[in-house]
Design an enzyme around this catalytic site. Sequence first.
Site, PDB file in Angstrom:
ATOM      1  N   HIS A   1      -3.884  28.823 -17.628  1.00 31.53           N
ATOM      2  CA  HIS A   1      -3.163  27.414 -17.792  1.00 31.53           C
ATOM      3  C   HIS A   1      -2.179  27.003 -18.932  1.00 31.53           C
ATOM      4  CE1 HIS A   1      -5.654  25.607 -14.821  1.00 31.53           C
ATOM      5  NE2 HIS A   1      -6.843  25.985 -15.326  1.00 31.53           N
TER       6      HIS A   1
ATOM      7  N   GLU B   1     -16.843  26.773 -10.904  1.00 29.44           N
ATOM      8  CA  GLU B   1     -16.080  25.668 -10.800  1.00 29.44           C
ATOM      9  C   GLU B   1     -15.563  25.183  -9.246  1.00 29.44           C
ATOM     10  OE1 GLU B   1     -12.412  26.146 -12.974  1.00 29.44           O
ATOM     11  OE2 GLU B   1     -11.959  28.092 -12.476  1.00 29.44           O
TER      12      GLU B   1
ATOM     13  N   ASP C   1     -13.051  21.182 -12.973  1.00 32.91           N
ATOM     14  CA  ASP C   1     -12.467  21.557 -11.482  1.00 32.91           C
ATOM     15  C   ASP C   1     -13.724  21.476 -10.857  1.00 32.91           C
ATOM     16  OD1 ASP C   1     -10.020  22.246 -11.273  1.00 32.91           O
ATOM     17  OD2 ASP C   1     -10.245  24.088 -12.776  1.00 32.91           O
TER      18      ASP C   1
END
Length: 257
Positions: free
Chosen positions: A46, A149, A175
Amino acid sequence: MKENLVKQKLSRGEPTLGVFMGMESTTVAELLGHAGYDWIVVETEHNGVDWADVKQILMAMSSGDAIPVIRVPSSEPLHIQRALDLGGMGVLVPMVRTAEEVENIVRATRYPPQGTRSWGGLRPTKYTMDNKTYMDNANDNMLVSLIVETKEAIDNIEEIAAVPGLDVLFLGMWDLCLSHGLNPIDMPFAETDAIVERVRRVGRESGVAVGTGFSDQNHLRKCISEGYTWLASLPDYAMMTRAAQTNVTAFREETAK
C-alpha cells in the site's frame, strides 16, 4: 544464516511482538531495528516502495535483531522470490482466498524438492560467500504469514489453516469488513466478531499462530489473554501521528487558558 527465532517461538505458542513499517525510510527502519521488536513487517502493498527501496530498508534494519518480514503486493511467486532474495526471512501475503493458493505460497518460499523457489539471493547468502549454509537452512527458516481479509478466506479457513508450512493467520479487520459489505469505520460488528472467534478457534486446533494489532497496554493484555501470539503494535506512521497529535493538543490546551 540467521535463525528465525520468531518462527521457533510461534511454534511453541509463545507471544511475539512486532511492528508494521509503512514509512519509506531507512532511518525509521534502523531505529525500529534497535527498538527491541521480535519482527518488523516492511510494507510493499500500500505504499510507494520499490524493490530497491526494500533492499536499502533491510540493510538498515540488519543492525538490529528483529526478523524482517515483507508484506508482498500479492501471492505472485516472483514477489515472494524477490522478498526473500533481498534478505526477508518471511512473507506476509494479502488477499488470500484458497488453500491451493496457500500451498503455492509455501512452495514459493522453499527450494526444491520441497518447493519451487529459484536460486539467486545475494544478500542472504552474503553475496555467495555463505551459499551452503543458506541452502541448508533457508527452507526451515522462512516464515509464512497470511492476512485473513477476504470472505473467501473465511469460507475456506479450516482448509487454509491445515496447509503444512503455514505459520501465521493475521486478521486484517478493515478489508475483512469491506469484503462483508460493512464499513470498517463503524466497527465493531457482531458478524466480524463471530469471524474472529472462528479464526482463533481454527488457529488453536491447527497449531497455527493467530495475529492481531493492539493500540495500548490494556488492549495488549487482552490480546495475550485471548491467545494471540503474533502481536502488532501501532505501525510507524500511527506512532508518529499519535505523538504529533498529542503534542499539538497539549499546546493548544495550554495556550488557550
